[in-house]
Write a protein that holds these residues in place. Structure first.
Motif, mmCIF file in Angstrom:
data_model
loop_
_atom_site.group_PDB
_atom_site.id
_atom_site.type_symbol
_atom_site.label_atom_id
_atom_site.label_comp_id
_atom_site.label_asym_id
_atom_site.label_seq_id
_atom_site.Cartn_x
_atom_site.Cartn_y
_atom_site.Cartn_z
ATOM 1 N N ARG A 1 0.885 4.126 -2.791
ATOM 2 C CA ARG A 1 0.819 5.513 -2.548
ATOM 3 C C ARG A 1 1.988 6.454 -2.795
ATOM 4 O O ARG A 1 1.847 7.607 -3.518
ATOM 5 C CB ARG A 1 0.609 5.580 -1.072
ATOM 6 N N LYS B 1 1.855 11.958 -9.599
ATOM 7 C CA LYS B 1 0.962 13.063 -9.676
ATOM 8 C C LYS B 1 1.667 14.206 -9.693
ATOM 9 O O LYS B 1 1.438 15.307 -10.204
ATOM 10 C CB LYS B 1 -0.074 12.866 -8.543
ATOM 11 N N HIS C 1 2.029 6.737 -6.959
ATOM 12 C CA HIS C 1 0.724 7.604 -7.231
ATOM 13 C C HIS C 1 1.302 9.041 -6.893
ATOM 14 O O HIS C 1 0.963 10.132 -7.738
ATOM 15 C CB HIS C 1 -0.249 7.477 -6.259
ATOM 16 N N ALA C 2 1.931 9.514 -5.601
ATOM 17 C CA ALA C 2 2.347 10.531 -5.220
ATOM 18 C C ALA C 2 3.376 11.099 -6.175
ATOM 19 O O ALA C 2 3.480 12.401 -6.773
ATOM 20 C CB ALA C 2 2.930 10.752 -3.941
ATOM 21 N N ASN D 1 0.680 -0.986 -0.159
ATOM 22 C CA ASN D 1 -0.181 -0.034 0.002
ATOM 23 C C ASN D 1 0.870 1.234 -0.048
ATOM 24 O O ASN D 1 0.695 2.138 -0.917
ATOM 25 C CB ASN D 1 -0.813 0.069 1.139
ATOM 26 N N GLN D 2 1.994 1.435 0.844
ATOM 27 C CA GLN D 2 2.663 2.422 0.721
ATOM 28 C C GLN D 2 3.451 2.612 -0.537
ATOM 29 O O GLN D 2 3.660 3.822 -0.988
ATOM 30 C CB GLN D 2 3.887 2.186 1.958
#
Length: 496
Positions: free
Chosen positions: A292, A299, A295-296, A288-289
């Motif tokens: 994330r 983005k 994605h960060a 999950n980390q």
């Protein structure tokens, strides 16, 4: 008169004993009649000389009986007698001729009922708590994921199997087992030695020192668990430098080691659960980390790219910036010839006016006055200060030039490193890197194909690998090679 003399007085015919003979006779009688007795009473005075023997008094409201526990028997007692404790002592009566007294030689001492045992436990708990052995400030934080776990328990019971099974299910770790007796007179000293022995191990040695200790035992009666209430066990647990989890008995059982340990577990299986986290939960958390973070990053790059494009649209074009200066330059070019001509004419008129008023004598006096001022200025003028000023400014200029060059070099180097980093990021994010890891891009009729239905309806397919593209036609064969497209023809199947 003679009759009185011949008649012996009463008692003169009784046998005559020495003191030792009489004491021995009394001793034999007492030991013969009371060879095995059980006496219930309250422990009075307790004396422990250096010899290791224990001398005490057993008393009730009307009598006192002296007692002795020899050194070998005292070391085997499960419960040591303490003043004020009500006990049942088992032994034999004997006499001590040296002081003309009788005493009981005790072979075993047990508390007189559960009430006496609990009173002793409460008294010991208050004494140890007063020393600060149960303070929260002494407790150590257990490691989140220990590398090595030391277990102090019986090697043949179900407790160690439960602990190993729970550790294997949650997060397998290295386990060192120190076998001990978990009840009886050998329990307390062996458990204390095990805790101290684990603490004496060298970290990273041939037998590495554990990062966490578990003292475990299954359920049982108060007498069975009494070894974990002994003072030597409590002090060893409180002095342990390794974090310690106590898992003695069931959830309702409470021993003094629970208060001295850093963490209390209700059962041995719960101790294993407290010792390590769940491996699958950790893996899921890391996945999950990672998602994330990816994605960060994506983005952030996308937002900065959009910001750059927005700023680029707000900037004027170069042609627009040059329109105004170009027009002003043309206007000045047209006005310059006329301005030069007029300026020359004005200066010529002023020259004529000035020469009309000049006289030779006036010019001579003016020349002489200017010559005197010039000679005075030459005499006062010194070139040394100017040369030094020129030299100092030359050095300053050289230093500034060097700093400017270094700053420019560093700035260019930072820009180059930033461009290289962006290039590496572009290659990482781009699909070409994905192709090199074994993936491929499928195109049908020039468009990217992502579903089976789209591939079935396409008249021809083309697969792009890391080292080139392979056309595919219906039937599983390769399509004939196409003519290489012209350089200016755009690639309809590109992802970018």
């Amino acid at each position: 008169m003679s009759d009185l003399i011949d008649d012996p007085s009463p008692g003169e015919n009784a046998p005559e004993f020495s003191v030792s003979e009489l004491s021995g006779a009394v001793k034999r009688v007492v030991e013969g009649e009371f060879g095995f007795v059980r006496v219930r009473g309250e422990v009075g005075r307790v004396s422990r000389p250096r010899s290791g023997h224990v001398y005490l008094d057993l008393k009730d409201d009307r009598a006192v009986l002296a007692g002795v526990i020899w050194k070998g028997v005292s070391s085997r007692l499960a419960v040591q007698p303490e003043e004020g404790m009500e006990v049942v002592a088992t032994g034999r009566l004997t006499t001590f001729p040296g002081q003309s007294r009788y005493q009981i030689v005790i072979d075993d001492v047990k508390p007189a009922g559960m009430g006496a045992l609990m009173a002793l436990l409460e008294k010991r708990k208050k004494a140890l708590a007063a020393e600060g052995l149960f303070d929260e400030s002494r407790k150590k934080r257990r490691p989140y994921l220990p590398e090595i776990i030391g277990v102090v328990t019986s090697p043949s019971g179900a407790v160690i199997r439960d602990i190993l099974h729970r550790l294997r299910d949650r997060f397998p770790r290295k386990v060192l087992i120190w076998p001990v007796a978990v009840q009886g007179e050998r329990c307390a000293p062996e458990v204390a030695r095990a805790i101290e022995g684990f603490n004496r191990l060298t970290p990273g040695g041939a037998l590495p020192r554990p990062d966490l200790l578990i003292v475990a035992r299954g359920g049982g009666s108060v007498e069975d668990l009494w070894g974990f209430n002994e003072e030597i066990v409590v002090r060893a647990a409180a002095a342990s430098q390794i974090p310690l989890i106590s898992a003695v008995g069931h959830e309702t059982d409470t021993t003094l080691i629970d208060f001295a340990s850093d963490v209390r577990a209700p059962t041995p299986s719960a101790a294993a659960e407290l010792a390590v986290p769940v491996r699958l939960d950790l893996l899921a958390w890391f996945d999950n980390q990672e998602a994330r973070l990816t994605h960060a990053l994506t983005k952030g790059i996308s937002d900065r790219g959009q910001r750059l494009r927005d700023l680029a649209r707000a900037l004027p074009r170069v042609e627009t910036l040059l329109d105004g200066p170009r027009q002003r330059l043309d206007g000045w070019a047209e006005r310059l010839p006329n301005a030069l001509t007029r300026s020359v004419q004005l200066r010529r008129v002023r020259l004529y006016e000035s020469t009309g008023a000049l006289r030779p004598g006036l010019l001579r006096r003016a020349w002489e006055s200017d010559r005197r001022r010039l000679d005075t200025a030459i005499a006062r003028l010194s070139t040394g200060a100017i040369e030094r000023d020129i030299e100092r400014k030359s050095r300053d200029l050289t230093a500034l030039s060097r700093r400017l060059s270094d700053a420019g070099t560093r700035q260019v180097q930072r820009w180059r490193e930033r461009v290289d980093g962006l290039e590496r990021l572009r290659e990482t994010v781009g699909y070409e890197a994905t192709l090199r890891r074994g993936y491929a891009v499928v195109r049908g009729d020039g468009d990217v194909v992502t579903t089976k239905a789209a591939a079935e309806t396409a008249s021809g397919l083309e697969i792009e690998f890391a080292d080139g593209r392979l056309p595919v036609v219906s039937g599983g064969g390769s399509a004939p090679k196409r003519a290489k497209p012209k350089p200016d023809a755009p690639d309809q199947g590109s992802l970018f």
